[in-house]
Design a protein around this motif. Structure first.
Motif, PDB file in Angstrom:
ATOM      1  N   VAL A  63       0.840  -1.209   0.000  1.00 55.80           N
ATOM      2  CA  VAL A  63       0.000   0.000   0.000  1.00 55.80           C
ATOM      3  C   VAL A  63       0.869   1.251   0.000  1.00 55.80           C
ATOM      4  CG1 VAL A  63      -1.577   1.377   1.413  1.00 55.80           C
ATOM      5  CG2 VAL A  63      -2.044  -1.037   1.024  1.00 55.80           C
ATOM      6  N   PHE A  64       1.837   1.306   0.889  1.00 57.81           N
ATOM      7  CA  PHE A  64       2.667   2.509   0.972  1.00 57.81           C
ATOM      8  C   PHE A  64       3.644   2.603  -0.196  1.00 57.81           C
ATOM      9  CE2 PHE A  64       1.213   1.983   5.355  1.00 57.81           C
ATOM     10  CZ  PHE A  64       0.797   3.268   5.635  1.00 57.81           C
ATOM     11  N   SER A  65       4.054   1.464  -0.748  1.00 53.14           N
ATOM     12  CA  SER A  65       4.894   1.493  -1.948  1.00 53.14           C
ATOM     13  C   SER A  65       4.095   2.015  -3.141  1.00 53.14           C
ATOM     14  CB  SER A  65       5.429   0.087  -2.246  1.00 53.14           C
ATOM     15  OG  SER A  65       6.279  -0.368  -1.213  1.00 53.14           O
ATOM     16  N   ASN A  66       2.849   1.604  -3.238  1.00 55.25           N
ATOM     17  CA  ASN A  66       2.007   2.068  -4.332  1.00 55.25           C
ATOM     18  C   ASN A  66       1.727   3.570  -4.214  1.00 55.25           C
ATOM     19  OD1 ASN A  66       0.271   1.530  -6.683  1.00 55.25           O
ATOM     20  ND2 ASN A  66      -1.398   2.053  -5.272  1.00 55.25           N
ATOM     21  N   LYS A  67       1.557   4.021  -2.982  1.00 54.89           N
ATOM     22  CA  LYS A  67       1.353   5.458  -2.768  1.00 54.89           C
ATOM     23  C   LYS A  67       2.593   6.240  -3.201  1.00 54.89           C
ATOM     24  CE  LYS A  67       0.092   8.811   0.816  1.00 54.89           C
ATOM     25  NZ  LYS A  67      -0.222   9.000   2.259  1.00 54.89           N
ATOM     26  N   LEU A  68       3.756   5.705  -2.885  1.00 56.34           N
ATOM     27  CA  LEU A  68       5.001   6.344  -3.304  1.00 56.34           C
ATOM     28  C   LEU A  68       5.125   6.356  -4.823  1.00 56.34           C
ATOM     29  CD1 LEU A  68       7.829   7.524  -2.775  1.00 56.34           C
ATOM     30  CD2 LEU A  68       8.661   5.174  -2.467  1.00 56.34           C
ATOM     31  N   ALA A  69       4.747   5.245  -5.464  1.00 54.58           N
ATOM     32  CA  ALA A  69       4.857   5.156  -6.919  1.00 54.58           C
ATOM     33  C   ALA A  69       3.866   6.088  -7.620  1.00 54.58           C
ATOM     34  CB  ALA A  69       4.624   3.717  -7.366  1.00 54.58           C
ATOM     35  N   GLN A  70       2.675   6.246  -7.047  1.00 54.43           N
ATOM     36  CA  GLN A  70       1.638   7.028  -7.707  1.00 54.43           C
ATOM     37  C   GLN A  70       1.773   8.521  -7.449  1.00 54.43           C
ATOM     38  OE1 GLN A  70      -0.436   5.700  -9.878  1.00 54.43           O
ATOM     39  NE2 GLN A  70       0.337   3.643  -9.474  1.00 54.43           N
ATOM     40  N   THR A  71       2.128   8.888  -6.219  1.00 61.21           N
ATOM     41  CA  THR A  71       2.127  10.314  -5.848  1.00 61.21           C
ATOM     42  C   THR A  71       3.497  10.846  -5.458  1.00 61.21           C
ATOM     43  OG1 THR A  71       1.659   9.871  -3.500  1.00 61.21           O
ATOM     44  CG2 THR A  71      -0.237  10.014  -5.003  1.00 61.21           C
ATOM     45  N   GLY A  72       4.465   9.934  -5.256  1.00 58.78           N
ATOM     46  CA  GLY A  72       5.780  10.377  -4.795  1.00 58.78           C
ATOM     47  C   GLY A  72       5.817  10.727  -3.331  1.00 58.78           C
ATOM     48  N   ASP A  73       4.755  10.422  -2.617  1.00 61.17           N
ATOM     49  CA  ASP A  73       4.650  10.763  -1.194  1.00 61.17           C
ATOM     50  C   ASP A  73       5.069   9.567  -0.356  1.00 61.17           C
ATOM     51  OD1 ASP A  73       4.076  12.007   1.179  1.00 61.17           O
ATOM     52  OD2 ASP A  73       1.927  11.552   1.101  1.00 61.17           O
ATOM     53  N   PHE A  74       6.021   9.769   0.532  1.00 62.47           N
ATOM     54  CA  PHE A  74       6.450   8.685   1.427  1.00 62.47           C
ATOM     55  C   PHE A  74       6.938   9.290   2.734  1.00 62.47           C
ATOM     56  CE2 PHE A  74       9.811   5.976   3.204  1.00 62.47           C
ATOM     57  CZ  PHE A  74       9.089   4.801   3.401  1.00 62.47           C
ATOM     58  N   LYS A  75       6.470   8.736   3.838  1.00 61.45           N
ATOM     59  CA  LYS A  75       6.919   9.126   5.166  1.00 61.45           C
ATOM     60  C   LYS A  75       7.328   7.876   5.908  1.00 61.45           C
ATOM     61  CE  LYS A  75       5.574  11.587   9.377  1.00 61.45           C
ATOM     62  NZ  LYS A  75       4.486  12.328  10.074  1.00 61.45           N
ATOM     63  N   HIS A  76       8.585   7.826   6.329  1.00 63.51           N
ATOM     64  CA  HIS A  76       9.097   6.613   6.960  1.00 63.51           C
ATOM     65  C   HIS A  76       8.443   6.384   8.322  1.00 63.51           C
ATOM     66  CE1 HIS A  76      11.658   3.474   8.399  1.00 63.51           C
ATOM     67  NE2 HIS A  76      12.201   4.241   9.333  1.00 63.51           N
ATOM     68  N   GLN A  94       6.621   0.990 -11.117  1.00 58.60           N
ATOM     69  CA  GLN A  94       6.808   1.890 -12.248  1.00 58.60           C
ATOM     70  C   GLN A  94       7.249   1.137 -13.503  1.00 58.60           C
ATOM     71  OE1 GLN A  94       6.266   5.128 -12.577  1.00 58.60           O
ATOM     72  NE2 GLN A  94       5.737   5.673 -10.467  1.00 58.60           N
ATOM     73  N   LEU A  95       8.066   0.112 -13.317  1.00 59.00           N
ATOM     74  CA  LEU A  95       8.613  -0.622 -14.461  1.00 59.00           C
ATOM     75  C   LEU A  95       7.665  -1.682 -14.992  1.00 59.00           C
ATOM     76  CD1 LEU A  95      12.321  -1.130 -13.252  1.00 59.00           C
ATOM     77  CD2 LEU A  95      11.473   0.525 -14.943  1.00 59.00           C
ATOM     78  N   PHE A  96       6.987  -2.384 -14.086  1.00 58.46           N
ATOM     79  CA  PHE A  96       6.210  -3.557 -14.501  1.00 58.46           C
ATOM     80  C   PHE A  96       4.721  -3.440 -14.211  1.00 58.46           C
ATOM     81  CE2 PHE A  96      10.476  -4.954 -13.105  1.00 58.46           C
ATOM     82  CZ  PHE A  96      10.978  -5.371 -14.329  1.00 58.46           C
ATOM     83  N   GLY A  97       4.281  -2.299 -13.727  1.00 58.41           N
ATOM     84  CA  GLY A  97       2.873  -2.145 -13.404  1.00 58.41           C
ATOM     85  C   GLY A  97       2.574  -2.594 -11.983  1.00 58.41           C
ATOM     86  N   THR A  98       1.415  -2.208 -11.495  1.00 56.59           N
ATOM     87  CA  THR A  98       1.030  -2.528 -10.114  1.00 56.59           C
ATOM     88  C   THR A  98       0.314  -3.866 -10.075  1.00 56.59           C
ATOM     89  OG1 THR A  98       0.779  -0.166  -9.635  1.00 56.59           O
ATOM     90  CG2 THR A  98      -0.236  -1.720  -8.107  1.00 56.59           C
ATOM     91  N   SER A  99       0.923  -4.825  -9.405  1.00 55.44           N
ATOM     92  CA  SER A  99       0.313  -6.150  -9.265  1.00 55.44           C
ATOM     93  C   SER A  99       1.002  -6.860  -8.108  1.00 55.44           C
ATOM     94  CB  SER A  99       0.465  -6.974 -10.545  1.00 55.44           C
ATOM     95  OG  SER A  99       1.833  -7.288 -10.786  1.00 55.44           O
TER      96      SER A  99
END
Length: 346
Positions: A63-76, A94-99
């Motif tokens: 979930v948080f990786s997808n948020k980073l990939a989609q919006t660039g938003d990440f908080k550790h 980003q390279l292979f799509g979200t799955s």
């Protein structure tokens, strides 16, 4: 008159050809074996990689990786370990799509690298040893599970393996590579990767730092004195290893035999009563007798291993026999200290 001819030239040619042929066959079989291991590693790590349902931990990471990939938003958040896993998974998205499949590509790739890693250790393990290590990693159910699992375990393991390789290349690699600064850079980079993947990286800082500190001290002793520093290094490291093994045995013994007495005060009181009963020649409890038998067996076995290792190491040496005694003394000291620490904490 018989003509005597020397078979030296042909014999040497045949022997050289035979040696070359045998080495070539060995090399070819070794290469074929590693190719098969690589193919099996790729198959076992990637086949149906996305079919299994995401676990709770995996769902957080995805979930948080997808948020980073989609919006660039990440908080550790330290609850979810290091940030490298999220950035690597976001890159995979980003390279292979979200799955689910692409989410697990990062640990799966590292899992293949882990299987092939013993190739780098052929200098120390030998050809057969490296092959055996590769096959054991390939077939390990536990490693296979985590290599197909989007968690920080596989990155932490492969980073530690690289730290180990850099350390032994720096201290005991080929002469042209030993002591070269680039291995320290590799060690530092792998250490950062480890720290950015999982908090256990701090333990490995202590482990590898202690080893390299001991190595530095030994090299300084060797430089400024005439003492055989290699024997000192082997004595101390073997003693630590033996003491650690003895500690694990005693932890097991204490956990089983002293289970009814979890607190240290209760154990000391129980041991005092049982020792008093022994002095009076009265029967002792089953728990205490189990503790005595297994503790004594563990200590005697470890001392036998220490002495046996020393005798084997000195089987062809007639000089400096005192180092064998020093080895035994250090081993016993470490063992006693380890036993005291275990008793205080368990």
């Amino acid at each position: 008159m018989a003509i005597l001819t020397s078979p030296t030239a042909d014999g040497e040619h045949n022997n050289t050809f035979t040696r070359w042929l045998s080495q070539s066959i060995l090399l070819n079989w070794e290469t074929i074996a590693w190719v098969l291991i690589f193919i099996l590693a790729v198959f076992t790590r990637f086949y149906m990689l996305g079919d299994r349902t995401m676990s709770h931990d995996e769902s957080l990471h995805t979930v948080f990786s997808n948020k980073l990939a989609q919006t660039g938003d990440f908080k550790h958040n330290p609850m979810m370990h290091g940030p490298i896993l999220f950035h690597a998974t976001a890159l995979s998205y980003q390279l292979f799509g979200t799955s689910d499949y692409s989410a697990r590509i990062y640990p799966a790739v590292l899992g293949v690298m882990m299987v092939m890693f013993p190739l780098l250790l052929r200098r120390w393990l030998g050809r057969s040893g490296a092959l055996l290590a590769g096959m054991m990693i390939l077939g390990s159910p536990l490693l296979l599970y985590y290599n197909r699992y989007i968690r920080e375990d596989t990155p932490a393991m492969i980073a530690t393996m690289i730290m180990f390789y850099a350390t032994i290349m720096y201290t005991n690699g080929p002469p042209q590579q030993r002591g070269r600064a680039h291995w320290l850079y590799v060690l530092a980079a792998a250490n950062l990767w480890n720290l950015g993947s999982k908090e256990t990286g701090f333990f490995y800082v202590a482990i590898f730092g202690a080893f390299l500190t001991l190595y530095l001290i030994v090299r300084m002793i060797q430089h400024f004195t005439n003492i055989n520093a290699k024997l000192v290094f082997y004595s101390v490291t073997l003693s630590i290893i033996f003491a650690g093994a003895l500690s694990l045995l005693l932890i097991t013994v204490l956990s089983i035999s002293m289970f009814p007495y979890p607190e240290l005060d209760d154990r000391l009181l129980y041991w005092g009563d049982q020792l008093a009963a022994m002095l009076r020649l009265d029967p002792i409890g089953t728990d205490f007798s189990t503790f005595l038998v297994w503790t004594g067996s563990a200590i005697v076995s470890m001392i036998a291993v220490v002495i046996g290792a020393g005798i084997w190491a000195y089987r062809k040496r007639e000089d400096e026999p005192t180092y064998l005694i020093v080895l035994d003394i250090i081993a016993v000291i470490f063992s006693v200290v380890a036993f005291v620490l275990i008793t205080r904490n368990f």
